[in-house]
Motif scaffolding. Structure first.
Motif: not given
Lengths: 803, 216
Positions: B60, B62-64, B78, B91-92, B178, B180
């Motif tokens: 997507i 997002c460049q993470l 993106g 969207e991307r 999460s 946890v």
């Protein structure tokens, strides 16, 4: 001032002003209380409940919102005990019940208050397993802003901004309860000039800007502080860059200037910087065609030719027009270059527009923007501030709306401030002087009675039909009425005030000194004694072939002229035209050599705004191709011409300015970068060498024709920078003529039909706009619109419907 | 005495190793590249960009991955999907995706950072090139085709093991989304990259139930 009160926050005791909001008082003393809806520059609403804290005022601990509660003496506040943490976790869990987790594709991701606070104060997991609320993904609510209602947490920042700050309540909550959504009204786009601010203050990614959409993530942005070159108040901003490309501008909260707000023109006007039309190499006209050449070739050519002309016909045969689009350092270099190397006083940065240079640069009792906050009355007799001076508009609006300042607006038609004005006066285009003498003769008593006490007079040219001297006459009138008012004279053009302070007017020298050969700064040596010409004078002299060469510096006399044929004929007659510019403009068709200049964000320097505030602007990207800052081009030219100025760097120029320009003494880059981040108002110690006292000019009588033409600037026009902005260029209204409904009925015009507007100097077809804000008997035509005919300055007009 | 017995002791090691080598059970060297050594399942080799079973790209934009990369070797940009013919869901999409393999340290943080499991690592490790430009892998090289096959850089090389790109480690996650603590050490990984779909992560309750079942 009442006594400070003592409060205790998380065990720390400190004194604060009574009446201050708890959230602000705590933040000022180092305790951050999380929040979404509260914003320093807007009224609190207590919508988001994120700032819940436990407060004990002697009646036992109570959970209250820190943003709506004022401090009380002896208050004990706990911002992080177990109960508060539980409340914060609950608030975040509720906010995230419907907020989509599309952070990876959200433009806010990485700098999102909701993301950050969910990490810092959130429960980590949600108990909600139900499907989230869905809406149509982003809907464009204007040409610049997209709204994603799924992400909205209903903090009311955008709605409050548009109501309280900008005065265009175009975005509002709709529906109730679980169905509440923020949206615009049907058929009314969010077409505010300040819409970009809502994107900046949105605490989630609900409002995003189209020009920045998906262009980068926050972590790959480099930033530097600077100031806008559009608004002459020079709002402070931060330039965000990735891969040598500006991606967005973000307003900086500068107390004396812009309170973090930017107009959309200032915010999105950066797009021209990487336009493909930017000049990136020196061009020389050979056989009618512009050909790229090397810098050394171009500089040799220009230097030798200009040197020859100076030698043959003297400096008076050279005209220097422009210089207001660069930094103070550029303007100083140009001023020195013109006087010492070209030996001419024919320099003019005002381009013959608006009030006189002396009045703009050295008016007595020059007001500050912040002066409107504690004035008794603000008088605005000039252009529609909303259209031309948005930063000042927001300050005046706030003063009238929130601070109880009386506001008097005098303008030929409705302006953006009228709804907050205590009194408004309209006058027929060209009838300014007549109204002024009526006012001093005692008519409109209820208006003139307001002009007393602490008065700030914001004066400028309201209509093209007005005599440019009207603004000065108004200032003189206000001085007669109110003793020592604060005067803010208005002009357009990026750094016009800085350029005039650097002596770019025929009758000024650097540092607000009246021109005189004996007043020449020491390193300049001898300067010509003969008084120079202003822009209209230079164009006339060109037509009479008294001037042989023209140096245009970021100037477009043809594009700016209201009678472009006169200007283009004059330039056509010039033997040699050199232009230093960032874009090709209409005047450059006559240029023999065009040198590419560095522009906004491409050079370091200082600029001076309309109140005389000097701010530092910074370079963060290189100029395209071989573009260079003006000062360095002029420095090299001076070397070619054998009179090297040896300027070195912008910082050494700034030092030279501080040494030779009396009003700029004490201004150094160190000061502006460290101790005076908001800029410093010159002169620092209050004494300035030239003090101009406004004089009342004899005005002309108003023309008596039935229909008069009012031409005024609007925010979006056909300026060369705006023309090269992808998004903003579409926002210009184009060739339109505003007509009152009754007038339209008389003419037989309906909304949108083509009308022919004829004046003594020009004619053209315009689309009719039925507009109650334009009085009967007046046609309003926005100036400098793409594709619009130039109509001259004569207000007598004939309008017919094109059939 | 001493000399002979010492000689015998030394030659005993040499002799036994020689015999084992001749016998085939003590081979240390493999005849690379004709023969490939077995690589562990979670070997960190060349990256691939995956697709969903319906052919949509998972990336997507997002460049993470670029943000997580300690070597700063990933460049992503993106762009907005055309709603008529979207490249990825939502969207991307990532319209520029480049990895500089000369800089990459194959740490796998990009794989961990990816929110959509778009980037995974394979077993392919042979990436020698004759110029620096070729070491920058773009979308063209990284993205699998719509049938789920990953383009090999040297498909005609008879020595290349084309399967390395397909029988490789997929996705590895050290903890539950999460965060946890109970999930720590419970690694979930998928042995195949790309178009293969896998079951969603089981919830804590399901996991507890399953382990109870094991006990009983």
């Amino acid at each position: 001032m009442s006594e400070p009160v003592t409060i205790k926050v998380d065990g720390k005791e400190f004194e604060v002003r009574p009446g201050e909001l708890l959230i602000k008082a705590a933040e000022d003393h180092g305790t951050y209380i999380p929040r979404f809806c509260w914003h320093n520059r807007m009224k609190p609403v207590g919508m988001c409940r994120m700032c819940l804290v436990e407060v004990d005022t002697g009646r036992g601990p109570m959970m209250v919102t820190a943003c709506t509660n004022e401090v009380v003496d002896g208050m004990t506040v706990d911002t992080q005990n177990e109960a508060v943490q539980k409340a914060q976790e609950a608030v975040l869990e509720f906010l995230l019940a419907n907020h989509p987790l599309d952070c990876p594709v959200c433009d806010k991701g990485g700098e999102c208050p909701l993301q950050d606070q969910a990490m810092a104060y959130g429960p980590g997991e949600s108990r909600f397993v139900e499907i989230k609320r869905t809406f149509e993904k982003p809907i464009p609510i204007s040409e610049l802003v997209l709204l994603d209602r799924e992400r909205c947490i209903l903090c009311a920042r955008c709605t409050r901004f548009s109501e309280e700050i900008s005065g265009d309540p175009l975005i509002e909550f709709q529906d109730r309860g679980n169905k509440t959504e923020v949206n615009t009204f049907p058929d009314h786009p969010f077409s505010s000039y300040f819409s970009g601010n809502t994107v900046q203050i949105c605490p989630v990614g609900a409002l995003t800007a189209k020009p920045y959409r998906f262009r980068a993530r926050p972590w790959d942005l480099h930033m530097v502080e600077s100031s806008s070159f559009f608004d002459t108040a020079h709002p402070r901003l931060s330039i965000h860059v990735s891969q040598n490309e500006i991606l967005r501008l973000v307003g900086i909260d500068s107390e004396p200037v812009n309170h973090s707000w930017l107009s959309d023109k200032d915010r999105f006007g950066f797009e021209h910087v990487r336009s493909e039309n930017r000049l990136d190499t020196p061009l020389v006209r050979r056989g009618g065609e512009l050909e790229p050449v090397s810098w050394s070739e171009a500089l040799d050519m220009v230097g030798n030719r200009l040197g020859l002309i100076v030698e043959e016909s003297g400096g008076d045969s050279i005209a220097v027009i422009g210089g207001a689009s660069g930094t103070n350092e550029d303007a100083y270099a140009l001023s020195r270059f013109a006087r010492t190397v070209l030996q001419t006083n024919n320099v003019d940065a005002t381009m013959g527009e608006g009030p006189s240079a002396h009045f703009l640069a050295a008016s007595i009792d020059r007001g500050l923007i912040a002066d409107v906050d504690d004035a008794d009355t603000v008088l605005v007799w000039g252009p529609d501030l909303k259209e031309t001076h948005p930063t000042l508009y927001l300050r005046v609006r706030r003063a009238a709306q929130e601070l109880g300042v009386n506001l008097v607006v005098i303008h030929p038609r409705v302006t953006g401030l009228d709804d907050r004005a205590t009194a408004t006066l309209r006058y027929r285009p060209g009838g300014g002087h007549e109204l002024l003498s009526d006012l001093s003769d005692g008519s409109h008593e209820q208006v003139t009675s307001l002009i007393s006490g602490k008065v700030v007079a914001i004066v400028g040219q309201a209509s093209l039909a007005d005599d440019p001297g009207l603004a000065e006459s108004v200032a003189a009138f206000v001085r007669e009425k109110a003793g020592t008012p604060r005067i803010i004279p208005l002009a357009n053009r990026a750094n016009i005030y800085g350029a005039l302070d650097m002596g770019l007017a025929p009758d000024l020298l650097p540092g607000r000194v009246a021109y005189g050969p004996e007043a020449a700064p020491e390193p300049w040596g001898e300067i010509p004694a003969k008084r120079g010409l202003d822009t209209p004078g230079m164009l006339d002299a060109l037509s009479e072939e008294k001037i042989r060469a023209v140096l245009l510096v970021g100037a477009d006399p043809v594009g700016n002229s209201h009678e472009p044929e006169l200007a283009s004929d004059a330039l056509d007659l010039a033997e040699y035209v050199v232009s230093i510019d960032t874009f090709l403009n209409d005047s450059n068709h006559y240029a023999d050599v065009i040198l590419p200049a560095a522009g906004f964000s491409e050079k370091d320097g200082t600029i001076t705004n309309l109140e005389g505030r000097v701010q530092k602007v910074n370079k963060i990207i290189p100029a395209p191709g071989q573009g260079r800052p003006d000062w360095s081009i002029l420095d090299d030219l001076s070397t070619v011409m054998g009179k090297s100025m040896g300027l070195g760097s912008p910082e050494t120029i700034a030092k030279e300015v501080a040494a030779v320009a009396p009003a700029y003494q004490g201004i150094s880059w160190d000061l502006l970068e460290w101790d005076a981040r908001d800029g410093a108002v010159v002169p620092l110690d209050g004494e300035q060498p030239l003090t101009h006292i406004p004089v009342r000019a004899k005005g002309t009588k108003a023309p008596s024709a039935e229909l008069l033409l009012h031409q005024g600037r609007v925010m979006y026009d056909d300026g060369v920078r705006l023309r090269n902005c992808h998004y903003l260029s579409r926002l210009a209204p184009g060739p339109v003529a505003h007509i009152h409904p009754d007038e339209a009925k008389r003419l037989g015009a309906r909304e949108g039909v083509a009308v022919r507007v004829v004046t003594s100097k020009g004619e053209g077809e315009f689309a009719a706009r039925i507009d109650e804000g334009t009085p009967e008997g007046v046609v309003f035509v926005p100036l400098h619109q793409p594709g619009a005919a130039r109509l001259g300055t004569d207000p007598v007009v004939r309008v017919t419907v094109v059939t | 005495m001493g000399l002979l017995s010492e000689l015998w002791r030394g030659l005993k090691v040499t002799g036994s190793t020689m015999l084992k080598t001749i016998g085939g059970s003590g081979l240390v060297t493999t005849e690379y590249p004709k023969e490939m050594r077995h690589k562990p399942q979670r070997f960190h080799g060349r990256h691939v960009l995956n697709r969903y079973p319906d052919g949509m790209e998972k990336c997507i934009g997002c460049q993470l991955c670029a943000g997580a990369c300690p070597a700063d070797c990933i460049y992503v940009r993106g762009k907005e999907n055309d709603p008529e013919s979207p490249v990825s869901p939502g969207e991307r999409y990532g319209y520029v995706y480049e990895i500089n393999m000369l800089r990459c340290i194959f740490c796998g943080l990009c794989v961990e950072a990816c929110p959509t499991e778009a980037i995974t690592m394979t077993h392919l490790f042979e990436m020698s090139t004759t110029n620096r430009q070729d070491a920058i892998y773009t979308r063209k090289e990284l993205l699998m085709d719509e049938s789920g096959k990953v383009p090999h850089m040297f498909p005609d090389d008879e020595l290349a093991d084309l399967d390395e790109l397909n029988t490789a480690d997929g996705w590895l996650r050290a903890t539950a989304p999460s965060g946890v603590a109970a999930y720590e050490g419970v690694q979930m990984w998928q042995g195949t990259p790309g178009a293969a779909s896998w079951d969603p992560e089981p919830s804590q309750e399901e996991r507890d139930r399953a382990s109870e079942g094991d006990d009983g």
